[in-house]
Design a protein around this motif. Structure first.
Motif, short mmCIF file in Angstrom:
data_model
loop_
_atom_site.label_atom_id
_atom_site.label_comp_id
_atom_site.label_asym_id
_atom_site.label_seq_id
_atom_site.Cartn_x
_atom_site.Cartn_y
_atom_site.Cartn_z
N PRO A 113 0.82 -1.22 0.00
CA PRO A 113 0.00 0.00 0.00
C PRO A 113 0.85 1.27 0.00
O PRO A 113 0.49 2.25 -0.64
CB PRO A 113 -0.82 -0.14 1.29
N SER A 114 1.99 1.24 0.69
CA SER A 114 2.85 2.43 0.74
C SER A 114 3.41 2.77 -0.63
O SER A 114 3.54 3.95 -0.99
CB SER A 114 3.99 2.22 1.75
N TYR A 115 3.75 1.75 -1.41
CA TYR A 115 4.28 2.01 -2.75
C TYR A 115 3.18 2.55 -3.66
O TYR A 115 3.40 3.50 -4.43
CB TYR A 115 4.87 0.74 -3.36
N ILE A 116 2.00 1.98 -3.55
CA ILE A 116 0.87 2.45 -4.37
C ILE A 116 0.54 3.90 -4.04
O ILE A 116 0.27 4.72 -4.93
CB ILE A 116 -0.35 1.53 -4.15
N ALA A 117 0.58 4.24 -2.75
CA ALA A 117 0.28 5.63 -2.35
C ALA A 117 1.31 6.60 -2.91
O ALA A 117 0.98 7.73 -3.29
CB ALA A 117 0.25 5.71 -0.82
N ALA A 118 2.56 6.15 -3.02
CA ALA A 118 3.63 7.04 -3.50
C ALA A 118 3.70 7.11 -5.02
O ALA A 118 3.92 8.18 -5.60
CB ALA A 118 4.98 6.56 -2.94
N LYS A 119 3.48 5.97 -5.70
CA LYS A 119 3.69 5.93 -7.15
C LYS A 119 2.42 5.71 -7.96
O LYS A 119 2.44 5.86 -9.18
CB LYS A 119 4.69 4.81 -7.47
N GLY A 120 1.34 5.30 -7.32
CA GLY A 120 0.11 5.05 -8.04
C GLY A 120 0.01 3.62 -8.57
O GLY A 120 0.99 2.86 -8.54
N LYS A 121 -1.19 3.26 -9.06
CA LYS A 121 -1.44 1.92 -9.58
C LYS A 121 -1.31 1.89 -11.10
O LYS A 121 -1.69 2.85 -11.78
CB LYS A 121 -2.86 1.47 -9.22
N PRO A 122 -0.82 0.81 -11.66
CA PRO A 122 -0.87 0.64 -13.12
C PRO A 122 -2.30 0.31 -13.55
O PRO A 122 -3.01 -0.42 -12.85
CB PRO A 122 0.07 -0.53 -13.36
N ASN A 123 -2.71 0.87 -14.68
CA ASN A 123 -4.05 0.57 -15.21
C ASN A 123 -4.01 -0.54 -16.25
O ASN A 123 -4.99 -1.27 -16.43
CB ASN A 123 -4.66 1.83 -15.82
N VAL A 124 -2.91 -0.65 -16.96
CA VAL A 124 -2.71 -1.71 -17.96
C VAL A 124 -1.29 -2.24 -17.77
O VAL A 124 -0.42 -1.56 -17.19
CB VAL A 124 -2.89 -1.17 -19.40
N PRO A 125 -1.01 -3.45 -18.25
CA PRO A 125 0.33 -4.00 -18.06
C PRO A 125 1.45 -3.10 -18.57
O PRO A 125 2.53 -3.05 -17.97
CB PRO A 125 0.27 -5.32 -18.84
N GLN A 126 1.20 -2.37 -19.65
CA GLN A 126 2.24 -1.50 -20.21
C GLN A 126 2.69 -0.41 -19.24
O GLN A 126 3.82 0.08 -19.31
CB GLN A 126 1.76 -0.88 -21.52
N ASP A 127 1.81 -0.05 -18.30
CA ASP A 127 2.16 0.96 -17.30
C ASP A 127 3.29 0.49 -16.38
O ASP A 127 3.97 1.30 -15.76
CB ASP A 127 0.95 1.32 -16.44
N LEU A 128 3.48 -0.82 -16.31
CA LEU A 128 4.51 -1.37 -15.42
C LEU A 128 5.91 -0.91 -15.81
O LEU A 128 6.80 -0.81 -14.97
CB LEU A 128 4.45 -2.90 -15.43
N HIS A 129 6.10 -0.59 -17.10
CA HIS A 129 7.42 -0.15 -17.55
C HIS A 129 7.85 1.16 -16.87
O HIS A 129 9.05 1.45 -16.80
CB HIS A 129 7.41 0.04 -19.07
N GLN A 130 6.87 1.93 -16.41
CA GLN A 130 7.18 3.22 -15.80
C GLN A 130 7.35 3.13 -14.29
O GLN A 130 7.58 4.15 -13.62
CB GLN A 130 6.04 4.22 -16.11
N LEU A 131 7.22 1.93 -13.75
CA LEU A 131 7.26 1.74 -12.30
C LEU A 131 8.46 0.87 -11.90
O LEU A 131 9.17 0.33 -12.75
CB LEU A 131 5.95 1.11 -11.83
N ASP A 132 8.68 0.75 -10.61
CA ASP A 132 9.81 -0.03 -10.08
C ASP A 132 9.40 -1.50 -9.99
O ASP A 132 8.46 -1.85 -9.27
CB ASP A 132 10.20 0.48 -8.70
N LEU A 133 10.11 -2.34 -10.73
CA LEU A 133 9.76 -3.75 -10.79
C LEU A 133 10.77 -4.60 -10.02
O LEU A 133 11.97 -4.31 -9.99
CB LEU A 133 9.68 -4.21 -12.25
#
Length: 312
Positions: free
Chosen positions: A171-191
């Protein structure tokens, strides 16, 4: 020529496999001089020098290599058959060698092995970390639990259960960076991943979406990847049976719930021999029973749907 001593043959094979008298002596729990004497007796009986041995060098002669190769798998099977005849179902004894992914060993196999050892005081168990069956033969394993589909046709493979994959973050990561809406959004996040070469796959409306992660953090242990996700480092994609508890207690939140995720599998691998030692057969059955209980836990449906038919 006198009949060859089976112990001498066994000791010779172990010396070759270990690459030194000292290591073989430690493994067999006998003295190095005893092994050296058995080796010399064997060489005298067969009439050939089998090993070049010096203070810092150990090497098979041409005759030694030919002799070792001629013994090969048939002698190993003979040893196991003799062991099987000596085992009694009520008094198991001897060694069991098994490999397993590190995370599975720590979370499950370790406790199961201790339970089995408590039931059978004369058995000893050796666990090696591995995710595939690649080194099954050379490591002289009896059993292997693998999450990578088995590749060696000479081995028996049995699928124990399926595990659903799940993408999640704290939850802390989602609050800071937001949720992906589609799988392609994952490229912009920390994996986060335990295998950067493995794709992350999703399905929606019959369309497959494949992500090849460029992870911020990669470590070859799914258990530690879950720990990193719980601590808010990023988003992970992993087997549900490692993530179920943090998902249930809220330390992790499932993401992209409208997308179906793939199923991966856990296999048990072992050699196809008619006379598996009683101790190994008992341990195999013991593990299968434990896996049935673990598989029942996989039916918890709190992390979305799967598309096993598409990926199987």
């Amino acid at each position: 020529m006198k009949s060859l001593d089976l112990n001498a043959l066994h000791h010779f094979c172990e010396i070759v496999r270990e690459g030194s008298l000292t290591k073989a002596a430690q493994k067999l729990n006998v003295s190095a001089p005893t092994l050296s004497r058995h080796l010399a007796q064997l060489e005298e009986q067969v009439g050939h020098k089998l090993v070049h041995r010096h203070a810092k060098q150990f090497k098979l002669t041409i005759d030694g290599e030919r002799y070792f190769n001629s013994l090969g798998e048939d002698f190993s099977q003979l040893q196991e058959q003799i062991s099987a005849l000596n085992d009694r179902a009520d008094v198991l004894s001897g060694s069991i060698r098994i490999s397993c992914p590190e995370s599975m060993a720590i979370d499950y196999l370790h406790d199961w092995s201790l339970e089995f050892l408590a039931l059978h005081p004369l058995v000893d168990i050796q666990i090696k970390f591995a995710i595939s069956d690649q080194h099954f033969v050379e490591d002289q394993l009896d059993l292997s639990l693998v999450v990578v589909p088995p590749t060696q046709p000479s081995l028996v493979q049995r699928k124990l259960f399926d595990t659903q994959m799940c993408v999640a973050a704290a939850p802390s990561y989602i609050a800071a960076k937001g949720k992906p809406n589609v799988p392609q959004d994952l490229h912009q996040l920390d994996l986060l991943t335990s295998d950067p070469q493995k794709d992350w796959s999703f399905l929606k409306d019959g369309q497959r979406h494949v992500i090849f992660p460029a992870p911020r953090y990669s470590i070859n242990s799914i258990r530690t990847v879950v720990d990193a996700a719980v601590k808010g480092l990023g988003i992970m994609y992993g087997p549900l049976f490692y993530m179920r508890e943090p998902l249930q207690d809220g330390r992790l939140v499932s993401l992209l719930p409208e997308f179906e995720t793939e199923m991966r599998h856990v296999f048990m691998v072992y050699a196809d021999r008619r006379l598996m030692p009683t101790r190994v057969r008992a341990f195999r059955s013991f593990l299968e029973e434990k896996m049935v209980v673990l598989a029942e836990g996989e039916r918890w449906s709190g992390a979305g749907k799967s598309f096993n038919k598409v990926f199987s």
